[in-house]
Design a protein around this motif. Structure first.
Motif, PDB file in Angstrom:
ATOM      1  N   ALA A 106       0.819  -1.219   0.000  1.00 12.24           N
ATOM      2  CA  ALA A 106       0.000   0.000   0.000  1.00 12.24           C
ATOM      3  C   ALA A 106       0.850   1.265   0.000  1.00 12.24           C
ATOM      4  O   ALA A 106       0.349   2.342  -0.320  1.00 12.24           O
ATOM      5  N   ARG A 131       1.727   3.919  -5.216  1.00  9.68           N
ATOM      6  CA  ARG A 131       0.613   4.283  -4.348  1.00  9.68           C
ATOM      7  C   ARG A 131       0.795   5.696  -3.781  1.00  9.68           C
ATOM      8  O   ARG A 131      -0.179   6.394  -3.511  1.00  9.68           O
ATOM      9  N   LYS A 142      -6.934  -0.685  -0.110  1.00  5.72           N
ATOM     10  CA  LYS A 142      -5.765  -1.423  -0.595  1.00  5.72           C
ATOM     11  C   LYS A 142      -5.292  -2.426   0.439  1.00  5.72           C
ATOM     12  O   LYS A 142      -5.026  -3.592   0.114  1.00  5.72           O
TER      13      LYS A 142
END
Length: 450
Positions: A105, A110, A236
């Motif tokens: 994540a 990200r 996520k």
């Protein structure tokens, strides 16, 4: 001007005096010799500890043999009411499984996706601070508000004005005030069933925070099941499978992880940003450089972060002088021999970013504020062996990149619109609570920029 640091205690005090000082503030409880020592041994009636500053020993503990030096359960006891079995407290196979699920994540791709939410939080923080122009402001309260807003927007896609977010923020402020660094269980080896000595206010605030986080987590689990969840950090993490087992976090496990994301992502960022603003008030020439750079390069575009080089060096230097987590404690699991001394199993190994970052043998002008050092080979060489604001090795903070982007972005955004100046008050005194904070707050005058 030399930025403030706490006065060190005399080299020799009684064990009981040391324990009392340690519970009040771990920074001023330490002797001045630790800023030049490679290692120091401390004896208490309950355990023996070794503070290690030598880069080779720090690398041994954090990078070469981290499994032999797990997180100390003594320190974990104080945080367990809030954090449960979060990745911050666990060890061994449990910790490795948690990191396999969490780490994806926070990878580089990200970070780009979290930028819009972080930008919006910065815009809101800048508007709040500009509205205080002409006032003398307790800046830690402002940075706590801003950092909490970043976490809620990036983790759950909600602003801090959301009903649950507001209540979590309020309860966390109560938790901060009631939570000591160490409690009785840190000194005594208590059986699992024995009371841990947590204060009533600490337990109440932790229960309230966890209940609110459980409400957020349950709602997100339902949204994921219905295919209606936003693509943010919480989604996520909840939908990432452990590549070895195929398992995802249960709802209860996710509450533990959300608790540490809020603690680490909010509390540490708020501390660092507050000290950065104080240093900008103390060194107005550097503040003007950050503001000029922000006016030239700041934009609602992820690519702008790489162009904020002055703000980045200022924030790095802030983390060197005021690392939010000043000490980390590991525990020896087998006999060791450090610098001619036998270290028995169960000994506490203290790694101190606070002392390493100000060590007289490792840095030039260690107590001075000099962001330009980060552009010199000497400064970069010191950083390679003696800079660990996010820890190091396999247990390096998974959100380190997130925190750096947040600090640089918020610092630039705030100073683009306002100027901060020192107030007519004594300099702030750093103390270690959950993070390095100022004993009586950081008070700055805020003015609008032309």
């Amino acid at each position: 001007m030399i930025p403030p640091k706490p006065a060190a205690r005399p080299d020799r005090v009684s064990p009981w005096r040391y324990l009392r000082l340690f519970r009040q503030d771990i920074l001023s409880a330490q002797p001045a010799r630790l800023y030049r020592a490679w290692m120091a041994e401390f004896r208490t009636p309950f355990f023996r500890s070794y503070l290690v500053n030598h880069p080779a020993l720090v690398d041994l503990v954090l990078k070469e043999r981290p499994d032999d030096f797990p997180k100390s359960a003594r320190v974990s006891e104080g945080l367990r009411p809030l954090l449960g079995e979060s990745v911050f407290l666990t060890n061994g196979a449990t910790w490795k499984r948690q990191r396999r699920i969490i780490d994806p994540a926070f990878d580089g791709g990200r970070l780009r996706e979290t930028f819009p939410a972080m930008w919006d939080a910065g815009e809101a923080a800048a508007a709040r601070l500009a509205a205080r122009a002409g006032d003398t402001v307790e800046i830690e309260a402002e940075t706590s508000h801003a950092a909490a807003d970043v976490i809620f927007r990036t983790l759950f896609s909600i602003p801090i004005e959301d009903r649950i977010a507001t209540r979590v923020f309020r309860e966390f402020r109560a938790y901060q005030r009631s939570q000591p660094i160490l409690n009785a269980a840190a000194f005594l080896r208590l059986p699992r069933w024995a009371p841990r000595g947590h204060r009533g206010g600490t337990r109440r605030a932790a229960r309230a925070i966890r209940a609110l986080l459980a409400e957020l987590t349950a709602g997100r689990m339902q949204a994921i099941a219905a295919g209606e969840a936003p693509d943010d950090l919480a989604t996520k993490i909840m939908t990432t499978c452990d590549p070895e087992t195929g398992e995802t976090f249960t709802e209860a496990e996710m509450v533990d992880q959300v608790a540490i994301f809020f603690l680490a992502g909010h509390e540490t960022s708020a501390s660092a940003l507050a000290w950065a603003l104080y240093l900008m008030a103390a060194f107005p020439d550097w503040q003007d450089k950050v503001a000029e750079e922000a006016r030239a390069h700041l934009a609602p575009d992820f690519a702008c972060v790489s162009r904020l080089r002055v703000a980045r060096d200022v924030f790095r230097e802030t983390l060197r002088l005021y690392p939010p987590v000043p000490m980390m404690v590991r525990e020896a699991t087998r006999p060791e021999h450090f610098r001619g001394r036998d270290v028995a199993p169960g000994a506490q190994i203290v790694l101190s970013p606070w002392h390493q970052h100000r060590h007289t043998r490792l840095w030039d002008d260690p107590d001075g504020f000099d962001p330009a050092r980060w552009e010199t080979e000497e400064g970069r060489a010191s950083a390679r062996v003696a800079y660990m604001p996010f820890s190091a090795g396999s247990r390096v903070c998974t959100g380190a990149g997130f925190a750096m982007m947040e600090g640089v972005l918020l610092l630039s955004r705030l100073l683009r619109d306002v100027r901060v100046e020192l107030a007519d008050r004594p300099p702030p005194v750093p103390v270690a609570h959950l993070t390095v904070r100022a004993r009586d707050g950081i008070w700055l005058r805020v003015r609008r920029r032309d």
